[in-house]
Each structure stands twice: as structure tokens, then as C-alpha cells.
Motif scaffolding. Structure first.
Motif, PDB file in Angstrom:
ATOM      1  N   ALA A 138       8.076   5.281   8.571  1.00  0.00           N
ATOM      2  CA  ALA A 138       8.510   4.328   7.550  1.00  0.00           C
ATOM      3  C   ALA A 138       7.543   3.152   7.418  1.00  0.00           C
ATOM      4  CB  ALA A 138       9.911   3.813   7.884  1.00  0.00           C
ATOM      5  N   GLU A 139       6.754   2.900   8.439  1.00  0.00           N
ATOM      6  CA  GLU A 139       5.813   1.782   8.398  1.00  0.00           C
ATOM      7  C   GLU A 139       4.745   1.942   7.318  1.00  0.00           C
ATOM      8  OE1 GLU A 139       5.471  -1.304  10.752  1.00  0.00           O
ATOM      9  OE2 GLU A 139       7.501  -0.775  10.156  1.00  0.00           O
ATOM     10  N   MET A 140       4.512   3.165   6.876  1.00  0.00           N
ATOM     11  CA  MET A 140       3.524   3.326   5.799  1.00  0.00           C
ATOM     12  C   MET A 140       3.981   2.618   4.523  1.00  0.00           C
ATOM     13  SD  MET A 140       3.775   7.280   4.390  1.00  0.00           S
ATOM     14  CE  MET A 140       3.274   7.973   5.935  1.00  0.00           C
ATOM     15  N   LEU A 141       5.275   2.361   4.413  1.00  0.00           N
ATOM     16  CA  LEU A 141       5.794   1.642   3.250  1.00  0.00           C
ATOM     17  C   LEU A 141       5.349   0.184   3.236  1.00  0.00           C
ATOM     18  CD1 LEU A 141       9.409   3.134   3.168  1.00  0.00           C
ATOM     19  CD2 LEU A 141       7.400   3.856   1.851  1.00  0.00           C
ATOM     20  N   ASN A 142       4.838  -0.300   4.369  1.00  0.00           N
ATOM     21  CA  ASN A 142       4.297  -1.658   4.408  1.00  0.00           C
ATOM     22  C   ASN A 142       3.156  -1.836   3.413  1.00  0.00           C
ATOM     23  OD1 ASN A 142       6.027  -2.580   6.455  1.00  0.00           O
ATOM     24  ND2 ASN A 142       4.689  -1.731   8.026  1.00  0.00           N
ATOM     25  N   HIS A 143       2.532  -0.749   3.012  1.00  0.00           N
ATOM     26  CA  HIS A 143       1.439  -0.832   2.049  1.00  0.00           C
ATOM     27  C   HIS A 143       1.911  -1.258   0.655  1.00  0.00           C
ATOM     28  CE1 HIS A 143      -1.862   0.290   4.537  1.00  0.00           C
ATOM     29  NE2 HIS A 143      -1.345   1.455   4.847  1.00  0.00           N
ATOM     30  N   PHE A 144       3.202  -1.221   0.398  1.00  0.00           N
ATOM     31  CA  PHE A 144       3.700  -1.708  -0.884  1.00  0.00           C
ATOM     32  C   PHE A 144       3.283  -3.159  -1.117  1.00  0.00           C
ATOM     33  CE2 PHE A 144       6.559   1.929  -1.281  1.00  0.00           C
ATOM     34  CZ  PHE A 144       6.626   2.082  -2.655  1.00  0.00           C
ATOM     35  N   THR A 171      -0.854 -10.648   5.207  1.00  0.00           N
ATOM     36  CA  THR A 171      -1.438  -9.774   4.183  1.00  0.00           C
ATOM     37  C   THR A 171      -1.326 -10.402   2.801  1.00  0.00           C
ATOM     38  OG1 THR A 171      -1.016  -7.798   5.499  1.00  0.00           O
ATOM     39  CG2 THR A 171      -1.353  -7.480   3.136  1.00  0.00           C
ATOM     40  N   ILE A 172      -0.204 -11.027   2.502  1.00  0.00           N
ATOM     41  CA  ILE A 172      -0.035 -11.691   1.198  1.00  0.00           C
ATOM     42  C   ILE A 172      -1.094 -12.773   1.014  1.00  0.00           C
ATOM     43  CG2 ILE A 172       1.459 -13.278  -0.109  1.00  0.00           C
ATOM     44  CD1 ILE A 172       3.869 -11.607   0.974  1.00  0.00           C
ATOM     45  N   VAL A 173      -1.326 -13.571   2.036  1.00  0.00           N
ATOM     46  CA  VAL A 173      -2.322 -14.646   1.940  1.00  0.00           C
ATOM     47  C   VAL A 173      -3.722 -14.066   1.777  1.00  0.00           C
ATOM     48  CG1 VAL A 173      -3.433 -16.535   3.209  1.00  0.00           C
ATOM     49  CG2 VAL A 173      -0.937 -16.347   3.176  1.00  0.00           C
ATOM     50  N   VAL A 174      -4.059 -13.085   2.595  1.00  0.00           N
ATOM     51  CA  VAL A 174      -5.399 -12.493   2.533  1.00  0.00           C
ATOM     52  C   VAL A 174      -5.615 -11.781   1.197  1.00  0.00           C
ATOM     53  CG1 VAL A 174      -6.937 -10.771   3.571  1.00  0.00           C
ATOM     54  CG2 VAL A 174      -5.622 -12.314   5.037  1.00  0.00           C
ATOM     55  N   LEU A 185      -6.758  -1.638   4.075  1.00  0.00           N
ATOM     56  CA  LEU A 185      -7.421  -1.715   5.382  1.00  0.00           C
ATOM     57  C   LEU A 185      -7.078  -3.018   6.093  1.00  0.00           C
ATOM     58  CD1 LEU A 185     -10.904  -0.115   4.657  1.00  0.00           C
ATOM     59  CD2 LEU A 185      -9.033   0.818   6.039  1.00  0.00           C
ATOM     60  N   VAL A 186      -7.065  -4.111   5.349  1.00  0.00           N
ATOM     61  CA  VAL A 186      -6.663  -5.395   5.936  1.00  0.00           C
ATOM     62  C   VAL A 186      -5.224  -5.305   6.420  1.00  0.00           C
ATOM     63  CG1 VAL A 186      -6.106  -7.801   5.371  1.00  0.00           C
ATOM     64  CG2 VAL A 186      -8.302  -6.825   4.670  1.00  0.00           C
ATOM     65  N   ASN A 187      -4.349  -4.777   5.598  1.00  0.00           N
ATOM     66  CA  ASN A 187      -2.939  -4.621   5.953  1.00  0.00           C
ATOM     67  C   ASN A 187      -2.786  -3.778   7.215  1.00  0.00           C
ATOM     68  OD1 ASN A 187      -0.163  -5.118   5.359  1.00  0.00           O
ATOM     69  ND2 ASN A 187       0.006  -3.093   4.449  1.00  0.00           N
ATOM     70  N   THR A 188      -3.530  -2.690   7.286  1.00  0.00           N
ATOM     71  CA  THR A 188      -3.502  -1.833   8.475  1.00  0.00           C
ATOM     72  C   THR A 188      -3.935  -2.616   9.703  1.00  0.00           C
ATOM     73  OG1 THR A 188      -3.905   0.155   7.161  1.00  0.00           O
ATOM     74  CG2 THR A 188      -4.457   0.272   9.504  1.00  0.00           C
TER      75      THR A 188
END
Length: 157
Positions: free
Chosen positions: A32-38, A82-85, A97-100
Motif C-alpha cells: 500500500a505504500e506505493m500509493l504514497n506516490h500520489f 515531499t510536498i515542500v521539495v 525518486l525524491v519521494n522514495t
């Protein structure tokens, strides 16, 4: 916006439920963590992801109440970073890639949790949970990108 976030949260919860054996341990692959890419598509997905993590941990984690604090806290921290970057990184692949990287590094909070609860060695546990998180996020990036080519995630919300 509310409906889309509710669907995202529900998807996170369902994936966590069906994959419980590999979602909670010192070596974990929470698909489910792949959904973090949203979050790289639109910061408004923040609440759907956080609700999914919180509810998934609330109902399925064997580490209550720790997972509600550490697990949800780790997700909040990583998503906010991630939002800030993302304000400075425009390319979707670079954002993923940054999010990962951010999610992988912030797994130190999960390692700390497991160290407290199970008295596991912190650095070793950080390595094992970080490897699992990195693998899921790297596998999820092309999947999320491919889906985003058919469904415009940026405009759904």
C-alpha cells in the motif's frame, strides 16, 4: 476532493488488510505504500494517504498504539517533506525518486518504534525496514506513472 481522498484511503486500507503478513514486521513490504506516490501528482492527496495509513494501522497493526503514532507520524513527515521539495522539482520522475528517498530515510521512525517495542537493534532494523520501503516505492513508481498516463491524477482532485 473528499470522495477521491476517501477512495484513496479505502484502497490503502484494503491493500494493507489483504497483505497483512508482509505489512507489519522488522522486514516489511507494505504494498500500500506505493500509493504514497500520489503526493507527487497533487498535494491534496495528503489526507487520503494519511487516513489510509491511520485506519490501516488502527485495525490491522499488532503494534497498537505505537503504529498510530510512529507509522502515521512517519507518513505525515515524509509527505510534508515531499510536498515542500516538489515545489522546486518539476519532473514527475524526479519527484517520485525524491519521494522514495524521503520515505526510505524516514523509516528511521519505524525502526525506532520496533526498537522500543521489540528491543531490536535500531540500525539493523532501520536497514531492513528501509530496504522494504525503498523496494515497494521503486516498484510502485513506474506502476503509478503508467496509471497516471491513463488517469490524470493531477486533475482528479
Amino acid at each position: 476532493m473528499l470522495a477521491v481522498n476517501a477512495i484513496l484511503a479505502a484502497l490503502y486500507i484494503v491493500l494493507t488488510f489483504f497483505l497483512q503478513p508482509i505489512s507489519f514486521s522488522a522486514v516489511q513490504f507494505r504494498i500500500a505504500e506505493m500509493l504514497n506516490h500520489f503526493i507527487v501528482f497533487n498535494k491534496k492527496y495528503f489526507w487520503g494517504i494519511i487516513c489510509g495509513v491511520f485506519i490501516g494501522n488502527l485495525f490491522f497493526s499488532p503494534l497498537l498504539p505505537y503504529d498510530l503514532i510512529f507509522g502515521t507520524g512517519q507518513s505525515i513527515l515524509a509527505l510534508l517533506i515531499t510536498i515542500v521539495v516538489s515545489k522546486f522539482v518539476k519532473n514527475i520522475w524526479a519527484r517520485m525518486l525524491v519521494n522514495t528517498g524521503v520515505f526510505t530515510l524516514t523509516m528511521c521512525l519505524i525502526a525506532w518504534e520496533l526498537s522500543i517495542v521489540f528491543h531490536l537493534p535500531f540500525l539493523w532494523t532501520w536497514l531492513t525496514v528501509a530496504i522494504g520501503e525503498c523496494a515497494v516505492m521503486l516498484i510502485g513508481a513506474p506502476i503509478m506513472y503508467a496509471i497516471s498516463r491513463r488517469i490524470p491524477f493531477e486533475k482528479l482532485i
